[in-house]
Write an enzyme that holds these catalytic residues in place. Structure first.
Site, short mmCIF file in Angstrom:
data_model
loop_
_atom_site.label_atom_id
_atom_site.label_comp_id
_atom_site.label_asym_id
_atom_site.label_seq_id
_atom_site.Cartn_x
_atom_site.Cartn_y
_atom_site.Cartn_z
N GLY A 70 -15.79 2.00 -1.95
CA GLY A 70 -17.15 1.66 -1.62
C GLY A 70 -18.08 2.84 -1.86
N GLN A 72 -21.54 4.90 -3.72
CA GLN A 72 -22.22 5.11 -4.99
C GLN A 72 -21.66 6.34 -5.70
OE1 GLN A 72 -26.46 4.16 -4.71
NE2 GLN A 72 -26.10 3.17 -2.76
N TYR A 73 -22.52 7.19 -6.25
CA TYR A 73 -22.02 8.36 -6.98
C TYR A 73 -21.72 9.52 -6.02
CZ TYR A 73 -23.13 6.43 -11.56
OH TYR A 73 -23.16 5.65 -12.68
N THR A 74 -20.61 10.20 -6.31
CA THR A 74 -20.20 11.37 -5.53
C THR A 74 -19.72 12.45 -6.50
OG1 THR A 74 -19.51 9.99 -3.66
CG2 THR A 74 -18.65 12.22 -3.73
N HIS A 76 -17.17 15.72 -7.01
CA HIS A 76 -16.01 16.49 -6.55
C HIS A 76 -15.86 17.70 -7.45
CE1 HIS A 76 -14.96 13.49 -3.69
NE2 HIS A 76 -14.50 12.61 -4.57
N LEU A 163 -12.59 11.22 2.44
CA LEU A 163 -13.77 12.03 2.69
C LEU A 163 -13.69 13.34 1.91
CD1 LEU A 163 -13.00 14.51 4.97
CD2 LEU A 163 -12.59 12.44 6.30
N SER A 164 -14.83 14.00 1.82
CA SER A 164 -14.90 15.33 1.22
C SER A 164 -15.84 16.19 2.05
CB SER A 164 -15.36 15.26 -0.24
OG SER A 164 -16.64 14.67 -0.34
N CYS A 180 -24.62 9.66 -3.34
CA CYS A 180 -24.52 8.46 -2.50
C CYS A 180 -25.78 7.60 -2.54
CB CYS A 180 -24.17 8.84 -1.06
SG CYS A 180 -22.60 9.73 -0.93
#
Length: 215
Positions: A70, A72-74, A76, A163-164, A180
């Protein structure tokens, strides 16, 4: 307690996602225990199921991976602790909202170990830090920066992704996306807040606070 694993180095995204999906299937089948994976990825963007094309503002900067979770953009990348949580909600209560709140509370308690007040905000999944040291927003409200992102998926009521938490990533890397999908706010990290916290320090705090929220 779940099986905790630290994956060293910068772990490739697609291979990790495939391994995570296999582990989730094994948990659902009852052949493997729950798992927590602690790792870092090379610099990349992930697109959740609600990702909007206009929120990828620099599409050629890093590779973009379809995550299937679920959100949007994240972003890492190195210096960011990614925590993949593969937990069986069949035995922990089939309540997705409660589960996401428990993840947020886990992060908030972990940050409190370092004297940081993390907070949740209605309509903004993740954990936020008020920045009185920075100029206020144009409407006069205090600036708030995001320090942790949360995005999950369930399969047969077993969770994956997770999570991050930003420890010491290159914060400029977030500028290639609208994190997000939330505009008008920045991102921060433990080191950006003036705390020389290491990954090992954060991992210890995560392990210490975990049982409070996932007994």
């Amino acid at each position: 307690m779940p099986e905790w694993t630290h994956l060293p180095g910068l772990v490739p995204y697609d291979a990790t996602l495939a391994a995570m999906e296999a582990r989730v299937a094994a948990i659902a089948a009852g052949t493997k225990p729950e798992a927590i994976w602690l790792l870092e990825h090379p610099a990349l963007y992930t697109a959740g199921t609600s990702a909007r094309a206009e929120d990828l503002t620099d599409p050629h900067r890093f590779a973009v991976h379809r995550a299937g979770r679920g959100g949007q953009y994240t972003y890492h990348g190195p210096g960011q602790r990614v925590v993949y949580t593969m937990l069986d909600l069949n035995t922990r209560g089939r309540d997705v909202r409660c589960f996401v709140c428990a993840l947020e509370d886990w992060v908030i308690d972990t940050l409190a170990e370092f004297g940081i007040r993390g907070e949740r905000r209605a309509g903004r999944v993740g954990v936020w830090v008020v920045r009185p040291d920075r100029p206020p927003n144009p409407d006069g409200t205090p600036r708030e920066d995001k320090i942790a992102a949360i995005g999950v998926k369930l399969r047969k009521w077993v969770s994956f992704h997770g999570l991050s938490i930003n420890v010491e990533p290159d914060l400029s890397h977030f500028s290639g996306i609208v994190p997000c999908g939330i505009r008008g706010h920045g991102v921060t990290s433990l080191v950006d807040l003036g705390l020389p916290v290491s990954m090992a320090d954060l991992d210890s705090a995560l392990a210490w606070t975990f049982p409070r929220h996932f007994p």
